[in-house]
Design an enzyme around this catalytic site. Sequence first.
Site, short mmCIF file in Angstrom:
data_model
loop_
_atom_site.label_atom_id
_atom_site.label_comp_id
_atom_site.label_asym_id
_atom_site.label_seq_id
_atom_site.Cartn_x
_atom_site.Cartn_y
_atom_site.Cartn_z
N HIS A 113 -3.37 -15.89 -0.72
CA HIS A 113 -2.74 -15.64 -1.70
C HIS A 113 -2.60 -13.91 -1.77
CE1 HIS A 113 -2.09 -14.65 -6.00
NE2 HIS A 113 -2.84 -13.24 -5.86
N GLN A 119 1.07 15.04 11.69
CA GLN A 119 -1.01 15.05 11.80
C GLN A 119 -0.58 16.36 10.13
OE1 GLN A 119 -3.73 12.87 11.31
NE2 GLN A 119 -2.92 11.38 12.95
N CYS A 155 2.78 -16.30 -9.61
CA CYS A 155 2.22 -16.60 -7.92
C CYS A 155 2.79 -17.78 -7.27
CB CYS A 155 1.15 -16.10 -7.33
SG CYS A 155 0.89 -15.50 -5.13
N CYS A 189 2.00 -18.51 -4.10
CA CYS A 189 1.77 -18.52 -2.70
C CYS A 189 1.07 -20.61 -2.74
CB CYS A 189 0.96 -17.85 -2.10
SG CYS A 189 -0.70 -18.40 -3.16
ZN ZN Z 1 -1.02 -17.02 -4.66
#
Ligand code: ZN
Length: 386
Positions: free
Chosen positions: A332, A186, A301, A303
């Site tokens: 995504h 911390q 992408c 996905c």
């Molecule tokens: Zn995606």
Amino acid sequence: MFEFEVKQRDGRARTATFATPRGQVTTPMFMPVGTQGTVKGISPQELSDIGSQMVLANTYHLMLRPGEQLVEAHGGLPGFTAYPGPFLTDSGGFQVMSLGHLRKITEEGVVFKNHLDGSRVELTPERSIQVQEALGADVIMAFDECPPYPAERSYIQASLERTVRWLERCHTVKTREDQALFAIVQGGVHEDLRLQSLEATLPFATPGFAVGGLAVGESKEEMYPAVAFTASRLPENKPRYLMGVGHPEDLVAGIALGIDMFDCVYPTRTGRFGYALTDDGRLNLNSSAARTQLVPLDPECDCYACRHYTRAYLAHLLRAEEMLAPRMLSLHNLRYLHRLVERMRDAITQQHFQAWAAEWSQRYFRGSVPEWFRQALQQSAHPETP
Ligand SMILES: [Zn+2]
């Protein structure tokens, strides 16, 4: 167990493997957050498919509901949730501070009012470890206090000293050998307090260390010097975890400064609000423009959402309040962050991380790269200067 082996360094950035009882993970990595024992809307199979490695679960929520005994009766989080890979649980401390009502912090621990039914609950270092042992994650966190921002310097100092005493108590009561207890450094944004926390925390020689107390409201200009200062003083041969941080630019700057692990609710939360993460910044599916765009969320992408759906279709689902929309946007966004980290691991392996990050940032920030980000990349290239 818990061996952390650095494979490649490029400036301060590094790639490594981390061995856990439920399998080896490759770092740097982003950990999806499964607050209630589920990453909202995403199945364990989908998590595996998009490259998730370790999943985070929240001690505070699970101890209040359904209670850690029920999770333990399933053999811990993997049996309860059907996600077969490694888990990390937080200590509950951060969420007591942010969600618990009428909390009172003493040397003993924290007393608060359960946000679900108003009952009085006490969370101490001993209780946190007991719950985390029942939940059965591979990595567990020491019970700490994360002071709010802004806080008085004297308060931050008293708090970090108490956090060290709490760490000692966590260390003492821990019984399971198959769980790695990470300590948390911390000290807010003050270098001398960070140093004090480091000097008191490092002797515990825990299998990993977290940088805590950041991303709580301070500016990036204040936050990143504290990340650089702390990360550069943590052991080379142990994982470093920057807690609660996970915007794309934070992953790039954090990895540049030698951070190995990240978690954040951001990708799933912003997905539920209709936003998609891309290399060009955040795409708003609520906009009228998106309703007629016959292209994927992110053409680069891989996905499921990007391979099957147009922005127009997802924008339609969002307006119709169909549940597939937040699910696909969350999927995504998680895949985007995993792929972002995978690209950085490749860049480190190929020894061109700083150039990769500079190029990524030009596009992401549309030519106006902020000064804090530039500085992080500069420091990344010079590991020897503190
Ligand atoms: Zn995606």
